[in-house]
Design an enzyme around this catalytic site. Structure first.
Site, PDB file in Angstrom:
ATOM      1  N   GLU A 167       0.820  -1.221   0.000  1.00 22.07           N
ATOM      2  CA  GLU A 167       0.000   0.000   0.000  1.00 22.07           C
ATOM      3  C   GLU A 167       0.850   1.266   0.000  1.00 22.07           C
ATOM      4  O   GLU A 167       0.435   2.299  -0.516  1.00 22.07           O
ATOM      5  CB  GLU A 167      -0.960   0.025   1.194  1.00 22.07           C
ATOM      6  N   PHE A 198     -11.491  -6.945  14.147  1.00 25.29           N
ATOM      7  CA  PHE A 198     -10.391  -7.427  13.315  1.00 25.29           C
ATOM      8  C   PHE A 198     -10.053  -6.390  12.242  1.00 25.29           C
ATOM      9  O   PHE A 198     -10.937  -5.879  11.564  1.00 25.29           O
ATOM     10  CB  PHE A 198     -10.782  -8.759  12.655  1.00 25.29           C
ATOM     11  N   GLN A 199      -8.788  -6.089  12.102  1.00 25.99           N
ATOM     12  CA  GLN A 199      -8.289  -5.097  11.144  1.00 25.99           C
ATOM     13  C   GLN A 199      -8.938  -3.729  11.318  1.00 25.99           C
ATOM     14  O   GLN A 199      -9.174  -3.008  10.363  1.00 25.99           O
ATOM     15  CB  GLN A 199      -8.427  -5.601   9.702  1.00 25.99           C
ATOM     16  N   MET A 249      24.217   9.588   2.441  1.00 24.84           N
ATOM     17  CA  MET A 249      24.088  10.915   3.048  1.00 24.84           C
ATOM     18  C   MET A 249      24.415  10.882   4.531  1.00 24.84           C
ATOM     19  O   MET A 249      25.105  11.756   5.054  1.00 24.84           O
ATOM     20  CB  MET A 249      22.676  11.472   2.804  1.00 24.84           C
TER      21      MET A 249
END
Lengths: 566, 163
Positions: free
Chosen positions: A50, A112-113, A479
């Site tokens: 995602e 859930f989730q 860096m």
């Protein structure tokens, strides 16, 4: 016609002219994906993470100027978008993120989730909505797009519970949108604009300090006209690169920490800084107490909170940069006599600036035995298309790209400036390529950052998105290593990546192609081979391992205290 | 410098947390915050007492205005508002101090709203300074518990929401 909420959401996207979305299915968005099955007019791209999808929507938005759209499921799907949302928020990128949510009856029950994504993203979204009634959905979508793209653009999150996706109602998309508490100022105040032009014409050492707002506000043409009328030098921030042609003689390059000597000297000696869609970031100003000590400051920005946040401002103008700049140009045309005498008086300043340009140009020492990263960037510019879109990750390669790849057009550099997100480059390039299938899209990465979203190689191959991935490989987190070398007595704590990755084999594992250059005389050919290949490619360059980004203003130092050679 | 700010907000889901997290996220101080609906439907009004120099207060004003749900921000910096606060104060009241507490309550035009053999509970209303003053007098007598509402403010005359 009656439809369920999932379908209504997709129809709203179509009404907003969205043709491409980046999303990942899951339990609480399964109804959306069911409606998406076989739908016409929306191209859905499935990333492998995602975060990749959200950065892709961001890259799509930055390259095209349209609103980027990402979809994720509830819980972990939603939390995976957070870095992408924060990246877009810091750089004012218009996006709408749709997250699934557990059914309204379960919200707050640790289902859930379930995660409170509105709460989690509150400080990194421009606004967010929890849709609690399917009858509100179309209106909320309309508002979400309106808020995302107007004023100072930014990401807007719409949290859509599963039961709302299932509930049915009549689909009516509102024609207009009216939010009484949200009225961004578009037109600059005419009196302020008049005063600004007067103030500007009374100055002798002007600098136009240009940020990403000019690109977001599609005002590059107006800016160029203004600069050429005034014969005023232009310095563009990282976010502003491309807003003014980098090859123009009035261009000073980038200011700030890794900016050019002439840009920093010009800021320090200027008597008039016109900040246009820029926000005086600490990486630009250096030590605030000694920043631009002689300058009066005019600040043009669509967001009033940017004005006087970090530096004192003598004359603020709140408004859309395109509107304000075109009005300034009109005003200048009316002040013909004053403009003539201003222009005739500017040659001394011009000479002073050219002196700085010649004294310390952005430069590096090339080598015939080892590949210098700056050389790769120069070759890439030379061999790429004029309208090529470049994305970067964050770190040394990003600064070398900013310094050595001359950006001449707006929306050709996509880079995470504000948040500084490693792992941004590859998925952002993916989004840009989806927006412009026919253009050359190149992502320039380090060997550290590229591994943060390397899984999107699969998305590129699957969707035939021929992104050219350039890896400047020094086997370091370069860096941070540079800071350790300069400020921590070369104690390279955890910055050597040690395990060398075979990026060529990796490309092949994903079904892409890989080319590697280990010597300077192989660079050109590697780039040519990569560009000639008709598909996604990794081009790996084994570069000088301890090459530094210079010049450098150490953190907390003044702009004129640059380290030029170290 | 202390400032009292009125913020008119849409009565939307989560608007209080947007305002509160703006203050915490940007390091602004909140001395007190009250919120309740107004006479207009869908509109709530917050009164926030905050502090900072001019630059910080300008940022607070601008940042509040930037929130999508905020309709209007009124800064009552120049004494242009009437401010009131209520406090519920439980004090020890035994023997000779019972009379002293009553005298103080009388002087401040406060009310006794609960009595036990060992305590009085007082309701006091007034400007935040007046509340501070009554507390200063009651503290030596044995202050057991204190609840303050935080200030609410309304502009004098034409100053304010819709004049």
């Amino acid at each position: 016609m009656k439809m369920n909420g999932a379908r209504i959401m997709l129809e709203c996207l179509k009404k907003e002219g969205v043709d491409t979305i980046f999303g990942y299915p899951g339990g609480t968005v399964i109804n959306i994906y069911d409606e998406l099955f076989g739908i016409k007019g929306i191209n859905h791209i499935l990333p492998r993470h995602e975060q990749g999808g959200t950065h892709a929507a961001d890259g799509y938005a930055r390259a095209s100027g349209k609103v980027g759209v990402a979809i994720a499921t509830s819980g972990p799907g939603a939390t995976n978008t957070v870095t992408g949302i924060a990246t877009a928020y810091m750089d004012s990128v218009p996006m709408v993120i749709i997250t699934g949510q557990v059914p309204t009856a379960l919200i707050g029950n640790d289902a859930f989730q379930e995660v409170d994504i509105i709460g989690i993203t509150r400080s990194c979204t421009k606004h967010s909505f929890l849709v609690r009634d399917v009858n509100e959905l179309a209106g909320i979508m309309k508002k979400a797009f309106y808020i995302a793209r107007t004023g100072r653009p930014g990401p807007v999150l719409v949290d859509l519970p599963k039961d709302v996706q299932i509930a049915q109602t009549e689909f009516v998309y509102p024609e207009t949108v009216e939010i009484r508490s949200y009225k961004p100022t578009v037109e600059g105040h005419p009196k302020q604009i008049e005063r600004a032009v007067e103030m500007l014409l009374a100055s002798h050492k002007p600098v136009l300090y240009v940020g990403g707002g000019v690109i977001l506000g599609n005002a590059a043409d107006e800016l160029t006209t203004l600069a050429r009328m005034l014969i005023a030098p232009v310095t563009t921030t990282l976010m502003g690169l491309g807003a003014f042609p980098g090859n123009d003689r009035l261009s000073l390059g980038m200011p700030g920490m890794h900016g050019s000597y002439c840009a920093n000297m010009a800021m320090t000696h200027s008597d008039m800084i016109v900040a246009i869609g820029a926000r005086f970031d600490d990486r630009v100003t250096g030590k605030l107490a000694t920043f631009a000590p002689h300058a009066r400051i005019i600040h043009i920005d669509v967001d009033p909170t940017s004005i006087k946040k970090n530096v004192r401002v003598d004359l603020p103008i709140v408004g859309d940069v395109k509107d304000v700049l075109s009005k300034m140009i009109r005003q200048l045309k009316k002040s013909d006599e004053k403009l003539k005498s201003f222009v005739s008086g500017i040659s001394a300043w011009d000479e002073e600036i050219n002196g700085w340009k010649e004294k310390h140009p952005i430069n590096y020492k090339n080598s015939s035995s080892i590949i210098k990263p700056q050389y790769v960037i120069q070759k890439l510019r030379e061999l790429s298309d004029d309208d090529a879109i470049i994305s970067t990750d964050v770190g040394q390669h990003q600064m070398w790209t900013a310094q050595f790849f001359q950006f001449n057009r707006p929306r050709t550099l996509l880079s995470s400036g504000g948040l500084g997100t490693m792992g941004y480059g590859l998925p952002a390039a993916m989004g840009a390529q989806a927006a412009f299938p026919g253009r050359q899209v190149i992502t320039i990465c380090g060997d550290g950052g590229v591994q943060m979203n390397i899984q999107e190689m699969a998305t590129l191959v699957q969707n035939r998105l021929p992104v050219k991935i350039v890896i400047l490989n020094n086997n370091f987190l370069g860096m941070v290593r540079q800071w350790q070398e300069l400020f921590f007595e070369k104690r390279y704590s955890q910055t050597c990546l040690e395990l060398p990755i075979d990026f060529i084999k990796l490309a092949e594992a994903y079904g892409a192609k890989g080319f590697r250059a280990t010597k300077p005389d192989e660079v050109e050919n590697t780039i040519k081979q990569g560009f000639a290949h008709n598909g996604p490619v990794i081009m790996e360059f084994m570069i000088a391992r301890e090459e530094k980004v210079l010049p450098m203003v150490p953190a907390g130092a003044s702009l004129n205290e640059m380290v030029l050679n170290a | 410098m202390q400032h009292t700010i009125s913020v008119l907000v849409e009565n939307e889901f989560g608007v209080l947390s947007r305002v509160a997290s703006l203050f915490s996220g940007r390091g602004f101080n909140i001395d007190s915050l009250t919120v309740a609906p107004t006479n207009e439907e869908n509109l709530s009004r917050m009164t926030i007492v905050t502090r900072g120099d001019d630059r910080i207060l300008e940022q607070i004003n601008k940042q509040l205005n930037k929130l999508i749900d905020v309709l209007k921000v009124i800064d009552f910096s120049d004494g242009s508002a009437v401010e009131r606060e209520m406090a519920l104060i439980k004090v020890t009241a035994e023997d000779e101090s019972r009379a002293e507490v009553l005298r103080i309550v009388d002087i401040f035009r406060a009310k006794i709203i609960d009595v036990t053999p060992k305590s009085y509970t007082i309701e006091a209303t007034g400007s935040p300074l007046k509340i501070d003053a009554i507390l200063d007098l009651l503290r030596p007598l044995g202050l057991k518990e204190l609840v303050r509402t935080g200030a609410v403010a309304i502009g004098r005359g034409a100053k304010g929401w819709k004049g």
